[in-house]
Design a protein around this motif. Structure first.
Motif, short mmCIF file in Angstrom:
data_model
loop_
_atom_site.label_atom_id
_atom_site.label_comp_id
_atom_site.label_asym_id
_atom_site.label_seq_id
_atom_site.Cartn_x
_atom_site.Cartn_y
_atom_site.Cartn_z
N ASP A 51 0.83 -1.20 0.00
CA ASP A 51 0.00 0.00 0.00
C ASP A 51 0.86 1.25 0.00
OD1 ASP A 51 -2.28 -1.55 -0.02
OD2 ASP A 51 -2.69 -1.32 2.14
N GLU A 52 1.94 1.22 0.78
CA GLU A 52 2.85 2.38 0.84
C GLU A 52 3.52 2.60 -0.51
OE1 GLU A 52 4.89 5.65 2.29
OE2 GLU A 52 3.16 4.58 3.12
N MET A 53 3.93 1.52 -1.17
CA MET A 53 4.55 1.66 -2.49
C MET A 53 3.58 2.25 -3.50
SD MET A 53 6.98 -1.78 -2.69
CE MET A 53 6.33 -2.18 -4.24
N VAL A 54 2.33 1.79 -3.46
CA VAL A 54 1.32 2.33 -4.38
C VAL A 54 1.07 3.80 -4.08
CG1 VAL A 54 -1.14 2.20 -4.96
CG2 VAL A 54 0.22 0.12 -4.82
N ARG A 55 0.99 4.15 -2.80
CA ARG A 55 0.75 5.54 -2.42
C ARG A 55 1.91 6.44 -2.88
NH1 ARG A 55 1.66 9.17 1.54
NH2 ARG A 55 3.02 7.83 2.76
N MET A 62 1.37 12.41 -9.29
CA MET A 62 0.71 13.70 -9.12
C MET A 62 1.72 14.84 -9.14
SD MET A 62 -2.48 13.23 -9.10
CE MET A 62 -3.02 14.83 -8.58
N GLU A 63 2.87 14.65 -8.50
CA GLU A 63 3.90 15.69 -8.52
C GLU A 63 4.38 15.95 -9.94
OE1 GLU A 63 6.86 14.30 -5.80
OE2 GLU A 63 5.87 15.21 -4.07
N GLU A 64 4.50 14.89 -10.73
CA GLU A 64 4.91 15.04 -12.12
C GLU A 64 3.86 15.83 -12.92
OE1 GLU A 64 5.57 12.10 -15.87
OE2 GLU A 64 6.48 11.48 -13.97
N SER A 67 4.02 19.47 -11.81
CA SER A 67 5.21 20.10 -12.36
C SER A 67 5.00 20.44 -13.84
CB SER A 67 6.41 19.19 -12.19
OG SER A 67 7.54 19.72 -12.82
N GLN A 68 4.43 19.51 -14.58
CA GLN A 68 4.16 19.74 -16.01
C GLN A 68 3.17 20.89 -16.18
OE1 GLN A 68 5.78 18.40 -18.44
NE2 GLN A 68 4.60 19.35 -20.07
N ARG A 69 2.12 20.91 -15.36
CA ARG A 69 1.11 21.97 -15.44
C ARG A 69 1.72 23.32 -15.06
NH1 ARG A 69 -2.75 24.35 -17.87
NH2 ARG A 69 -4.32 25.26 -16.52
N ASN A 70 2.59 23.32 -14.06
CA ASN A 70 3.26 24.55 -13.66
C ASN A 70 4.13 25.09 -14.78
OD1 ASN A 70 3.99 26.64 -11.96
ND2 ASN A 70 5.71 25.51 -11.09
N LYS A 71 4.85 24.20 -15.47
CA LYS A 71 5.68 24.62 -16.60
C LYS A 71 4.83 25.22 -17.71
CE LYS A 71 9.39 21.31 -15.84
NZ LYS A 71 10.04 20.07 -16.30
N GLU A 72 3.67 24.61 -17.98
CA GLU A 72 2.77 25.15 -19.01
C GLU A 72 2.28 26.55 -18.63
OE1 GLU A 72 -0.43 22.38 -19.45
OE2 GLU A 72 0.87 20.79 -20.21
#
Length: 146
Positions: A51-55, A62-64, A67-72
């Protein structure tokens, strides 16, 4: 888990009593209980790790995305530029008014009293004749001596 019915369990108990013997049965049941407890703890530990690995994978995903949305957004609106049409001068909607004049000195007590007066609910006309609520509970009746 194993879907063992009452008749199958009865057969297992009879065979265990015959094979192990009634004298050693409590020790065998304690040993079996310990092994079952260890298996459950290992299973729970494994499940918690998974469960921890999946989380963690979901958080990284989500961070990726963020980050992509912030760059846009930063590419669309570089530093120092304003959006198309510019930013509005007054961010308050026309029906709202400022709580106080920004140039006037602020008296904390007066501002608090004004905020309380604005937040106080207005009584409906049908409730104006009701008596006020008592602030203190009524005194208890005197105790009777028996």
């Amino acid at each position: 888990m194993f879907d063992i019915g009452a008749s199958e369990l009865l057969v297992i108990v009879i065979v265990a009593i015959l094979v192990i013997g009634p004298k050693d049965m409590p020790r065998a049941l304690r040993t079996a209980g310990r092994w079952i407890g260890k298996m459950r703890r290992m299973s729970n530990h494994f499940r918690a790790g998974m469960d921890e690995m999946v989380r963690q994978a979901e958080i990284e995903e989500m961070e990726e995305k963020w980050s992509q949305r912030n760059k846009e957004i930063m590419a669309r609106y570089p530093e120092g530029s304003t959006p198309e049409g510019g930013a509005p001068d007054n961010l308050l909607p026309p029906q709202m008014e400022a709580l106080h004049d920004p140039e006037a000195p602020v008296d904390a007590d007066a501002a608090a009293e004004a905020a309380i007066a604005r937040a106080a609910p207005a009584k409906a006309p049908e409730h104006t004749n009701e008596p006020p609520l008592p602030l203190d509970p009524p005194p208890a009746p005197p105790a009777k001596d028996s």
